[in-house]
Design a protein around this motif. Structure first.
Motif, short mmCIF file in Angstrom:
data_model
loop_
_atom_site.label_atom_id
_atom_site.label_comp_id
_atom_site.label_asym_id
_atom_site.label_seq_id
_atom_site.Cartn_x
_atom_site.Cartn_y
_atom_site.Cartn_z
N SER A 47 0.82 -1.22 0.00
CA SER A 47 0.00 0.00 0.00
C SER A 47 0.85 1.26 0.00
O SER A 47 0.49 2.27 -0.60
N THR A 48 2.02 1.20 0.64
CA THR A 48 2.91 2.35 0.66
C THR A 48 3.57 2.57 -0.70
O THR A 48 3.60 3.70 -1.22
N GLN A 49 4.05 1.50 -1.31
CA GLN A 49 4.79 1.63 -2.57
C GLN A 49 3.87 1.89 -3.76
O GLN A 49 4.20 2.68 -4.65
N LEU A 50 2.71 1.22 -3.79
CA LEU A 50 1.85 1.34 -4.96
C LEU A 50 0.85 2.48 -4.86
O LEU A 50 0.50 3.10 -5.86
N PHE A 51 0.37 2.75 -3.65
CA PHE A 51 -0.70 3.73 -3.50
C PHE A 51 -0.31 4.94 -2.66
O PHE A 51 -1.10 5.88 -2.52
N GLY A 52 0.86 4.92 -2.07
CA GLY A 52 1.33 6.05 -1.28
C GLY A 52 0.63 6.22 0.05
O GLY A 52 0.73 7.27 0.68
N THR A 53 -0.10 5.21 0.50
CA THR A 53 -0.79 5.29 1.79
C THR A 53 0.17 4.93 2.92
O THR A 53 1.20 4.29 2.70
N SER A 54 -0.18 5.31 4.13
CA SER A 54 0.70 5.05 5.27
C SER A 54 -0.03 4.23 6.34
O SER A 54 0.06 4.53 7.52
N VAL A 55 -0.75 3.21 5.90
CA VAL A 55 -1.42 2.32 6.85
C VAL A 55 -0.36 1.42 7.47
O VAL A 55 0.36 0.71 6.77
N THR A 56 -0.24 1.46 8.79
CA THR A 56 0.83 0.73 9.47
C THR A 56 0.53 -0.76 9.57
O THR A 56 -0.61 -1.21 9.38
N VAL A 57 1.56 -1.52 9.90
CA VAL A 57 1.41 -2.96 10.12
C VAL A 57 0.42 -3.24 11.24
O VAL A 57 -0.41 -4.15 11.17
N LEU A 86 -7.20 -9.96 23.22
CA LEU A 86 -6.15 -9.29 24.00
C LEU A 86 -4.78 -9.44 23.33
O LEU A 86 -3.99 -8.49 23.29
N ALA A 87 -4.51 -10.63 22.80
CA ALA A 87 -3.23 -10.86 22.13
C ALA A 87 -3.11 -10.00 20.88
O ALA A 87 -2.05 -9.42 20.61
N VAL A 88 -4.20 -9.90 20.11
CA VAL A 88 -4.19 -9.09 18.88
C VAL A 88 -3.99 -7.61 19.23
O VAL A 88 -3.17 -6.91 18.61
N ILE A 89 -4.74 -7.13 20.23
CA ILE A 89 -4.60 -5.72 20.64
C ILE A 89 -3.21 -5.47 21.20
O ILE A 89 -2.59 -4.43 20.93
N GLY A 90 -2.68 -6.43 21.97
CA GLY A 90 -1.35 -6.28 22.53
C GLY A 90 -0.28 -6.15 21.45
O GLY A 90 0.60 -5.29 21.53
N SER A 91 -0.36 -6.99 20.42
CA SER A 91 0.63 -6.90 19.34
C SER A 91 0.51 -5.58 18.60
O SER A 91 1.52 -4.95 18.26
N SER A 92 -0.73 -5.12 18.34
CA SER A 92 -0.91 -3.85 17.65
C SER A 92 -0.40 -2.68 18.50
O SER A 92 0.22 -1.75 17.97
N PHE A 93 -0.62 -2.76 19.81
CA PHE A 93 -0.17 -1.69 20.70
C PHE A 93 1.37 -1.59 20.71
O PHE A 93 1.94 -0.51 20.56
N PHE A 94 2.03 -2.72 20.88
CA PHE A 94 3.49 -2.70 20.96
C PHE A 94 4.12 -2.40 19.60
O PHE A 94 5.23 -1.86 19.54
N LEU A 95 3.43 -2.74 18.52
CA LEU A 95 3.93 -2.35 17.20
C LEU A 95 3.91 -0.84 17.03
O LEU A 95 4.77 -0.26 16.36
N GLN A 96 2.91 -0.21 17.62
CA GLN A 96 2.87 1.26 17.60
C GLN A 96 3.88 1.86 18.56
O GLN A 96 4.41 2.95 18.32
N LEU A 97 4.15 1.15 19.66
CA LEU A 97 5.04 1.67 20.70
C LEU A 97 6.51 1.58 20.30
O LEU A 97 7.27 2.54 20.48
N PHE A 98 6.90 0.42 19.74
CA PHE A 98 8.30 0.24 19.36
C PHE A 98 8.62 1.05 18.10
O PHE A 98 7.85 1.04 17.14
N PRO A 99 9.75 1.74 18.10
CA PRO A 99 10.15 2.41 16.85
C PRO A 99 10.57 1.37 15.82
O PRO A 99 11.12 0.31 16.17
N GLN A 100 10.30 1.66 14.56
CA GLN A 100 10.71 0.75 13.49
C GLN A 100 12.16 1.05 13.14
O GLN A 100 12.46 1.81 12.24
N GLN A 101 13.05 0.43 13.90
CA GLN A 101 14.47 0.72 13.79
C GLN A 101 15.25 -0.59 13.89
O GLN A 101 15.12 -1.34 14.84
N SER A 102 16.06 -0.86 12.89
CA SER A 102 16.80 -2.11 12.84
C SER A 102 17.93 -2.12 13.86
O SER A 102 18.68 -1.15 14.00
#
Length: 283
Positions: A47-57, A86-102
């Motif tokens: 979605s980012t490469q083809l449509f320029g949207t910024s919908v996160t993982v 709870l597991a799904v919400i937890g993963s989405s929350f921490f994905l937003q919390l952690f910076p996307q940094q290698s």
């Protein structure tokens, strides 16, 4: 320590491990995870490469899991769905919390450690008695309603993810994604799925009720020894043997608890089954 607390802790731990595995290792390196997490990564990249949207993982994970959670609520029950949510919400929350940094520029290390973290998280949840959403919900629903072994679903989904990532972003990255998926599966096995099949021996004072309940809710055959004597109580007991898959074990536990909470149950790993691994379908 209550079972509810342990399950909530497992859901939070999965969110933490999945968030770290995806945002610190896999996604920055362009390597894809397995199941719905991998599909969410792929959709976010496309979605980012083809449509320029910024919908996160994180958002894609929630969107992909919503219809599956509704299915889980209808077919697998409220308690199971609650902890899975709870597991799904937890993963989405921490994905937003952690910076996307290698953390590392080494793609092999990123694939291995990303797979280790995500696989460990999924294994913790399965061990606690619920899943992390995604294809596991489909597997459990089909297992319960049709009696068929449908482990191929995960293989198909992962195959499509790897093929799509290879076609769109290069086959070298697809191969690293295969490494990550393999490591994740091995790690999951170490936490929970040590054997595909298990043997359950149930000693109960309610032999007829337990046999009827298992045949009504289980998909495997049973061996019933109606005459057994309790060595300590000197009372008559019934012994029931059955060989089941790890997915069926979730339902069998609930059937036993509902029918006879005082039953003695011994569950052992089964490395091999000879003869007819019978499927029993009760209408």
């Amino acid at each position: 320590m209550s079972k509810s607390f342990l399950k909530i802790s497992a859901a939070v731990a999965y969110g933490l491990l999945a968030g770290a595995g995806l945002n610190l290792f896999l996604t920055p390196a362009g390597i894809y995870s397995s199941g719905v997490n991998g599909a969410a990564q792929l959709l976010a990249a496309v979605s980012t490469q083809l449509f320029g949207t910024s919908v996160t993982v994180a958002v894609w994970i929630l969107l992909l899991n919503l219809p599956l959670l509704v299915l889980s609520w209808l077919k697998l029950g409220r308690s199971f769905t609650f902890y899975t949510l709870l597991a799904v919400i937890g993963s989405s929350f921490f994905l937003q919390l952690f910076p996307q940094q290698s953390i590392t520029s080494n793609l092999l290390l990123a694939a291995v450690f990303g797979g280790l973290l995500t696989g460990a998280g999924v294994g913790l949840c399965l061990r606690a008695g619920f899943c992390t959403g995604g294809t596991d919900i489909i597997v459990l629903v089909l297992q319960k309603s049709t009696g068929q072994t449908v482990g191929q679903i995960g293989l198909v989904v992962n195959g499509l993810i790897v093929a799509a990532s290879g076609f769109l972003f290069g086959w070298e990255m697809a191969l690293y994604s295969l490494v990550s998926i393999y490591v994740s599966t091995v790690m999951l096995d170490r936490f929970y799925l040590q054997q595909y099949k298990v043997t359950a021996m149930i000693v109960t004072a309610k032999g007829e009720e337990m046999t009827a309940a298992l045949l009504a809710g289980n998909i495997r055959g049973l061996t019933v020894l109606p005459q057994a004597l309790g060595g300590y109580s000197q009372q008559q007991r019934c012994v029931i043997w059955t060989v089941i898959s790890q997915y069926e074990l979730f339902f069998v536990r609930h059937i036993i608890q509902r029918t006879d909470p005082q039953a003695f149950v011994n569950i052992q790993p089964t490395s091999e089954v000879l003869g007819r691994f019978a499927e029993v379908k009760i209408n």
